[in-house]
Design a protein around this motif. Structure first.
Motif, PDB file in Angstrom:
ATOM      1  N   LYS A  24       0.828  -1.212   0.000  1.00 35.35           N
ATOM      2  CA  LYS A  24       0.000   0.000   0.000  1.00 35.35           C
ATOM      3  C   LYS A  24       0.859   1.258   0.000  1.00 35.35           C
ATOM      4  CE  LYS A  24      -4.088  -2.084   1.784  1.00 35.35           C
ATOM      5  NZ  LYS A  24      -5.404  -1.792   2.223  1.00 35.35           N
ATOM      6  N   SER A  28       0.852   4.128  -2.904  1.00 31.32           N
ATOM      7  CA  SER A  28       0.663   5.549  -2.614  1.00 31.32           C
ATOM      8  C   SER A  28       1.806   6.384  -3.174  1.00 31.32           C
ATOM      9  CB  SER A  28       0.535   5.784  -1.107  1.00 31.32           C
ATOM     10  OG  SER A  28      -0.685   5.283  -0.635  1.00 31.32           O
ATOM     11  N   SER A  63      -5.113   7.668  -4.379  1.00 30.36           N
ATOM     12  CA  SER A  63      -4.666   7.173  -3.071  1.00 30.36           C
ATOM     13  C   SER A  63      -5.046   8.167  -1.979  1.00 30.36           C
ATOM     14  CB  SER A  63      -3.149   6.935  -3.057  1.00 30.36           C
ATOM     15  OG  SER A  63      -2.457   8.140  -2.884  1.00 30.36           O
TER      16      SER A  63
END
Length: 82
Positions: A24, A28, A63
């Protein structure tokens, strides 16, 4: 754009929750790079014939990080990231 922390996941040896978190974070950081690239491309197009009033799409919604930084990145503010 140099994105510190965007190393290959296979080299880190991370597994489980740590691997998911790293994935993640990398997504991002990639989205942040895309936003910065789109903003700079839009800036390069200004003043060129045939592009008056047109803006490129800047993917802020890709994001949570870019949504949080939207005002700082796209406005008339000066932002320093360390």
């Amino acid at each position: 754009v140099d994105l510190a922390g965007s190393e290959r996941q296979g080299k880190t040896g991370a597994t489980g929750d740590r691997l998911k978190e790293a994935t993640k974070i990398n997504m991002s950081l990639s989205a942040l790079g895309n936003v910065i690239s789109a903003l700079s491309d839009d800036q390069d197009r200004k003043g060129k014939p045939g592009h008056e009033g047109r803006h490129l799409h800047v993917p802020y919604r890709d994001s949570k990080l870019t949504r949080l930084l939207q005002d700082s990145l796209g406005g008339n503010t000066k932002t320093v990231m360390v």
